[in-house]
Design an enzyme around this catalytic site. Structure first.
Site, PDB file in Angstrom:
ATOM      1  N   TYR A  89      27.501 -29.227  59.895  1.00 35.94           N
ATOM      2  CA  TYR A  89      27.719 -29.163  58.444  1.00 35.94           C
ATOM      3  C   TYR A  89      27.696 -27.707  57.966  1.00 35.94           C
ATOM      4  O   TYR A  89      28.596 -27.257  57.239  1.00 35.94           O
ATOM      5  CB  TYR A  89      26.622 -29.985  57.767  1.00 35.94           C
ATOM      6  CG  TYR A  89      26.616 -29.977  56.259  1.00 35.94           C
ATOM      7  CD1 TYR A  89      27.655 -30.546  55.538  1.00 35.94           C
ATOM      8  CD2 TYR A  89      25.543 -29.431  55.553  1.00 35.94           C
ATOM      9  CE1 TYR A  89      27.626 -30.555  54.149  1.00 35.94           C
ATOM     10  CE2 TYR A  89      25.501 -29.451  54.180  1.00 35.94           C
ATOM     11  CZ  TYR A  89      26.539 -30.007  53.472  1.00 35.94           C
ATOM     12  OH  TYR A  89      26.509 -30.021  52.098  1.00 35.94           O
ATOM     13  N   GLY A 144      30.741 -40.170  44.607  1.00 33.21           N
ATOM     14  CA  GLY A 144      29.543 -39.715  45.303  1.00 33.21           C
ATOM     15  C   GLY A 144      28.445 -39.230  44.366  1.00 33.21           C
ATOM     16  O   GLY A 144      28.553 -39.340  43.150  1.00 33.21           O
ATOM     17  N   ASP A 148      42.737 -40.650  49.983  1.00 38.10           N
ATOM     18  CA  ASP A 148      42.110 -40.062  51.179  1.00 38.10           C
ATOM     19  C   ASP A 148      42.539 -38.598  51.241  1.00 38.10           C
ATOM     20  O   ASP A 148      43.721 -38.302  51.394  1.00 38.10           O
ATOM     21  CB  ASP A 148      42.598 -40.829  52.423  1.00 38.10           C
ATOM     22  CG  ASP A 148      41.963 -40.294  53.699  1.00 38.10           C
ATOM     23  OD1 ASP A 148      41.254 -39.267  53.636  1.00 38.10           O
ATOM     24  OD2 ASP A 148      42.196 -40.893  54.758  1.00 38.10           O
ATOM     25  N   LYS A 194      30.711 -25.464  56.401  1.00 34.35           N
ATOM     26  CA  LYS A 194      30.613 -24.856  55.062  1.00 34.35           C
ATOM     27  C   LYS A 194      30.868 -23.352  55.139  1.00 34.35           C
ATOM     28  O   LYS A 194      31.528 -22.774  54.277  1.00 34.35           O
ATOM     29  CB  LYS A 194      29.244 -25.132  54.446  1.00 34.35           C
ATOM     30  CG  LYS A 194      29.040 -26.586  54.005  1.00 34.35           C
ATOM     31  CD  LYS A 194      29.986 -26.967  52.880  1.00 34.35           C
ATOM     32  CE  LYS A 194      29.775 -28.379  52.375  1.00 34.35           C
ATOM     33  NZ  LYS A 194      30.802 -28.814  51.421  1.00 34.35           N
TER      34      LYS A 194
HETATM   35  P1  NAD Z   1      28.470 -37.809  48.675  1.00 34.90           P
HETATM   36  O1  NAD Z   1      28.481 -38.173  50.119  1.00 34.90           O
HETATM   37  O2  NAD Z   1      27.517 -38.480  47.773  1.00 34.90           O
HETATM   38  O3  NAD Z   1      29.928 -37.997  48.069  1.00 34.90           O
HETATM   39  C1  NAD Z   1      31.081 -37.655  48.781  1.00 34.90           C
HETATM   40  C2  NAD Z   1      32.179 -38.621  48.348  1.00 34.90           C
HETATM   41  O4  NAD Z   1      33.363 -38.289  49.086  1.00 34.90           O
HETATM   42  C3  NAD Z   1      31.851 -40.091  48.683  1.00 34.90           C
HETATM   43  O5  NAD Z   1      31.974 -40.881  47.528  1.00 34.90           O
HETATM   44  C4  NAD Z   1      32.878 -40.460  49.745  1.00 34.90           C
HETATM   45  O6  NAD Z   1      33.321 -41.797  49.661  1.00 34.90           O
HETATM   46  C5  NAD Z   1      34.007 -39.497  49.436  1.00 34.90           C
HETATM   47  N1  NAD Z   1      34.865 -39.272  50.593  1.00 34.90           N
HETATM   48  C6  NAD Z   1      34.504 -39.208  51.901  1.00 34.90           C
HETATM   49  N2  NAD Z   1      35.590 -39.033  52.667  1.00 34.90           N
HETATM   50  C7  NAD Z   1      36.646 -38.981  51.833  1.00 34.90           C
HETATM   51  C8  NAD Z   1      38.040 -38.825  52.043  1.00 34.90           C
HETATM   52  N3  NAD Z   1      38.555 -38.701  53.267  1.00 34.90           N
HETATM   53  N4  NAD Z   1      38.858 -38.808  50.954  1.00 34.90           N
HETATM   54  C9  NAD Z   1      38.348 -38.960  49.699  1.00 34.90           C
HETATM   55  N5  NAD Z   1      37.032 -39.132  49.448  1.00 34.90           N
HETATM   56  C10 NAD Z   1      36.202 -39.143  50.503  1.00 34.90           C
HETATM   57  O7  NAD Z   1      28.298 -36.222  48.621  1.00 34.90           O
HETATM   58  P2  NAD Z   1      27.724 -35.345  47.411  1.00 34.90           P
HETATM   59  O8  NAD Z   1      26.271 -35.212  47.606  1.00 34.90           O
HETATM   60  O9  NAD Z   1      28.255 -35.824  46.118  1.00 34.90           O
HETATM   61  O10 NAD Z   1      28.352 -33.941  47.805  1.00 34.90           O
HETATM   62  C11 NAD Z   1      29.554 -33.463  47.230  1.00 34.90           C
HETATM   63  C12 NAD Z   1      29.808 -32.061  47.771  1.00 34.90           C
HETATM   64  O11 NAD Z   1      28.703 -31.212  47.460  1.00 34.90           O
HETATM   65  C13 NAD Z   1      29.959 -31.990  49.294  1.00 34.90           C
HETATM   66  O12 NAD Z   1      30.888 -30.986  49.624  1.00 34.90           O
HETATM   67  C14 NAD Z   1      28.590 -31.568  49.756  1.00 34.90           C
HETATM   68  O13 NAD Z   1      28.631 -30.891  50.985  1.00 34.90           O
HETATM   69  C15 NAD Z   1      28.186 -30.634  48.635  1.00 34.90           C
HETATM   70  N6  NAD Z   1      26.733 -30.461  48.551  1.00 34.90           N
HETATM   71  C16 NAD Z   1      25.929 -31.504  48.190  1.00 34.90           C
HETATM   72  C17 NAD Z   1      24.552 -31.319  48.125  1.00 34.90           C
HETATM   73  C18 NAD Z   1      23.628 -32.439  47.724  1.00 34.90           C
HETATM   74  O14 NAD Z   1      22.403 -32.268  47.795  1.00 34.90           O
HETATM   75  N7  NAD Z   1      24.141 -33.590  47.281  1.00 34.90           N
HETATM   76  C19 NAD Z   1      24.008 -30.076  48.439  1.00 34.90           C
HETATM   77  C20 NAD Z   1      24.852 -29.053  48.844  1.00 34.90           C
HETATM   78  C21 NAD Z   1      26.222 -29.249  48.872  1.00 34.90           C
HETATM   79  N1  SER Z   2      21.647 -31.736  50.408  1.00 32.05           N
HETATM   80  C1  SER Z   2      22.504 -31.290  51.453  1.00 32.05           C
HETATM   81  C2  SER Z   2      22.092 -31.856  52.767  1.00 32.05           C
HETATM   82  O1  SER Z   2      20.913 -32.076  52.936  1.00 32.05           O
HETATM   83  C3  SER Z   2      22.497 -29.790  51.522  1.00 32.05           C
HETATM   84  O2  SER Z   2      23.796 -29.377  51.582  1.00 32.05           O
HETATM   85  O3  SER Z   2      22.925 -32.032  53.602  1.00 32.05           O
END
Ligand code: NAD
Ligand code: SER
Length: 313
Positions: free
Chosen positions: A144, A13, A54, A148
């Site tokens: 969401y 991700g 998974d 969290k």
């Molecule tokens: P993303 O959606 O880009 O990546 C998540 C990854 O998890 C994906 O590659 C997906 O294939 C994988 N995934 C989904 N279901 C799965 C499962 N059952 N088993 C294994 N893998 C699985 O998300 P991200 O932006 O990289 O976010 C990562 C974490 O950071 C999350 O918890 C998200 O809530 C948190 N977060 C992200 C942001 C942001 O702006 N990107 C902001 C706040 C918090």
């Molecule tokens: N970037 C994230 C979202 O918009 C914040 O957790 O969902």
């Protein structure tokens, strides 16, 4: 010192790719196992071990942890805010059960550390809009955000009751150029760069005056590693730490991009994500993270914009 072996779940991700590469620099390529439900991200290929996993399959996860002698887990698999509103049950199920599976296994196998990110989405319409503090009114209005917030208290519970050393950051919206964002409300701040370079224009799904807390990925990766390396006795927060990078609106980022691409234009077509954005704070107070483990961001809007455009070009 015991050798650390790290498992990253959700490694393909937006954060997972860059965090896996950063962890491989620290612990050595072969000591950081990347895993995901989807195929290995091409940026990870050849840089270290990858397993298809998974997080909802607790037995298989447990087997991998034992088989690979895992000592730390970084759990990044989740459904983000915008996708979550389209499928609330799925978001709750993955975001909660995935975390509980990891925390249970961490307790049973006495893992050294667990990392699990929370989000500024824990805050809701009744939280302070500006400089939202670490401890304040928290009434999230998205599935969401609810997942969290509940997750933060599960982390706190597993730390207090079972001594699981689980650490967490409430990330703001993350901006990066390596791997694409996965269905969040802050994704516009990544899309805008791609569209500016490819089309010279962008149609934004948020209103021009929507201020949100944001952070550039290099800061987010550094924050994560600094928190994970901090001495345990310095950490006063076992739910999740506020961290801040920058705060801007679509109009402000468009002005910044225009300085590099003068012909760039933007228009605004707010959709269902506007309501999600309206429920979140505009900026974050991260003074507790600064005091406890020395957090300090490096990138502001102008530095981030310059770096994004240079790298995407
Ligand atoms: P993303 O959606 O880009 O990546 C998540 C990854 O998890 C994906 O590659 C997906 O294939 C994988 N995934 C989904 N279901 C799965 C499962 N059952 N088993 C294994 N893998 C699985 O998300 P991200 O932006 O990289 O976010 C990562 C974490 O950071 C999350 O918890 C998200 O809530 C948190 N977060 C992200 C942001 C942001 O702006 N990107 C902001 C706040 C918090
Ligand atoms: N970037 C994230 C979202 O918009 C914040 O957790 O969902």
């Amino acid at each position: 010192m015991t050798k650390e072996k790290v498992l990253v779940i959700g490694a393909s991700g937006q954060i997972g790719v860059e965090l896996t590469l950063a962890l491989r620099k620290i612990y050595g390529n072969s000591n950081v196992v990347a895993s995901d439900l989807r195929e290995e991200n091409e940026l990870l290929r050849g840089s270290g071990p990858y397993v298809s996993l998974d997080v909802m399959n607790k037995e298989m996860l447990h087997v991998q942890v034992i088989r690979q002698n895992i000592t730390q887990i970084y759990l990044l698999a989740a459904i983000l805010s915008a996708t979550g509103e389209k499928n609330p049950n799925l978001a709750w199920h993955l975001n909660m059960q995935g975390l509980l599976n990891v925390l249970d296994i961490a307790r049973e196998e006495k893992l050294h550390k667990v990392y699990w990110p929370s989000s500024i989405a824990v805050f809701g319409p009744t939280s302070p809009k500006k400089d939202c503090p670490q401890r304040t009114i928290i009434e999230p209005s998205t599935v969401y955000g609810i997942s969290k917030y509940a997750g933060e208290f599960w982390c706190n519970y597993f730390f207090g009751r079972y001594g699981v050393d689980v650490r967490s950051i409430r990330y703001p919206g993350l901006i990066s150029y390596k791997s694409a964002p996965g269905g969040g409300t802050t994704d516009y701040a990544v899309e805008i760069f791609h569209e500016a370079l490819e089309e010279g224009k962008y149609s934004c799904f948020l209103r021009e005056d929507t201020y949100l807390p944001m952070m550039y990925m290099p800061d987010a990766i550094r924050a994560t590693i600094e928190l994970m390396e901090a001495p345990s006795d310095k950490l006063t927060v076992r739910t999740s730490y506020n961290v801040a990078g920058m705060s801007f609106s679509p109009k402000e980022i468009a002005v910044e991009i225009k300085q590099h691409i003068p012909k760039f234009t933007i228009d605004y077509k707010p959709d269902y994500r506007q309501q999600i954005a309206n429920s979140w704070p505009e900026s974050i107070d991260d003074s507790v993270a600064r005091t406890d483990w020395g957090w300090k961001p490096e990138y502001d809007l102008s530095l981030m914009t310059k770096d994004m455009l240079e790298n995407l070009r």
